[in-house]
Design an enzyme around this catalytic site. Sequence first.
Site, PDB file in Angstrom:
ATOM      1  N   ASP A   1       5.480  13.462 -16.207  1.00  0.00           N
ATOM      2  CA  ASP A   1       5.158  12.985 -17.554  1.00  0.00           C
ATOM      3  C   ASP A   1       4.267  14.031 -18.234  1.00  0.00           C
ATOM      4  O   ASP A   1       4.037  15.129 -17.694  1.00  0.00           O
ATOM      5  CB  ASP A   1       4.563  11.563 -17.509  1.00  0.00           C
ATOM      6  CG  ASP A   1       3.123  11.503 -16.970  1.00  0.00           C
ATOM      7  OD1 ASP A   1       2.547  12.563 -16.631  1.00  0.00           O
ATOM      8  OD2 ASP A   1       2.579  10.385 -16.885  1.00  0.00           O
TER       9      ASP A   1
ATOM     10  N   HIS B   1       8.749   7.504  15.539  1.00  0.00           N
ATOM     11  CA  HIS B   1       8.608   7.348  14.086  1.00  0.00           C
ATOM     12  C   HIS B   1       9.903   6.834  13.456  1.00  0.00           C
ATOM     13  O   HIS B   1       9.869   6.134  12.447  1.00  0.00           O
ATOM     14  CB  HIS B   1       8.203   8.671  13.450  1.00  0.00           C
ATOM     15  CG  HIS B   1       6.940   9.224  14.015  1.00  0.00           C
ATOM     16  ND1 HIS B   1       5.735   8.577  13.876  1.00  0.00           N
ATOM     17  CD2 HIS B   1       6.699  10.332  14.764  1.00  0.00           C
ATOM     18  CE1 HIS B   1       4.788   9.273  14.501  1.00  0.00           C
ATOM     19  NE2 HIS B   1       5.354  10.331  15.048  1.00  0.00           N
TER      20      HIS B   1
HETATM   21  C1  RB5 Z   1      -1.021   8.913 -18.455  1.00  0.00           C
HETATM   22  O1  RB5 Z   1      -2.150   8.815 -19.265  1.00  0.00           O
HETATM   23  C2  RB5 Z   1      -1.312   8.402 -17.070  1.00  0.00           C
HETATM   24  O2  RB5 Z   1      -1.582   7.024 -17.105  1.00  0.00           O
HETATM   25  C3  RB5 Z   1      -0.150   8.695 -16.131  1.00  0.00           C
HETATM   26  O3  RB5 Z   1       0.112  10.056 -16.122  1.00  0.00           O
HETATM   27  C4  RB5 Z   1      -0.394   8.311 -14.682  1.00  0.00           C
HETATM   28  O4  RB5 Z   1      -1.603   8.788 -14.212  1.00  0.00           O
HETATM   29  C5  RB5 Z   1      -0.180   6.894 -14.336  1.00  0.00           C
HETATM   30  O5  RB5 Z   1      -0.281   6.481 -13.175  1.00  0.00           O
END
Ligand code: RB5
Length: 148
Positions: free
Chosen positions: A8, A133
């Site tokens: 992201d 495992h």
């Molecule tokens: C984005 O602000 C953040 O919430 C995301 O990158 C992540 O850390 C979520 O778990």
Amino acid sequence: MKVILTADHAGMSIRNEVKDLLEELNIEYEDAGCDGSCSVDYPDYALPAAKRVASGEFDRGILICGTGIGMSISANKVKGIRCALVHDMFSAKATREHNNSNVLAMGERVIGPSLAKEIARIWLTTEFAGGRHENRVNKITAYEENES
Ligand code: RB5
């Protein structure tokens, strides 16, 4: 090995380091992450990437967000995914040897890009140890089968 990489907006620097590593190791990959130009929702990236690993289109996935937590929670909702949230080199090796993790999650607000690159290197190059495992991992798979 084929790897799907996604991130992201909070994971751009680690994403770039991991891309360099995949090229250095000559590993085929697809970058299915956002372009970093705006704020996005991590499940929109983690879930499709995890599904593409579960389907067999990719052997492994690497997911990056701010903490790695949102990506790992999302990925682990997909049947067949064993996503490990890793921020140290010991765990990178252990989760491949013991858990046969097929997805790695890391958080850029937790560790820097250089450590992330070394974690990814270890995780990509360590084999599953099998043996005792394997029986344990099979119990997770059996649970998934029974629940669905
Ligand atoms: C984005 O602000 C953040 O919430 C995301 O990158 C992540 O850390 C979520 O778990």
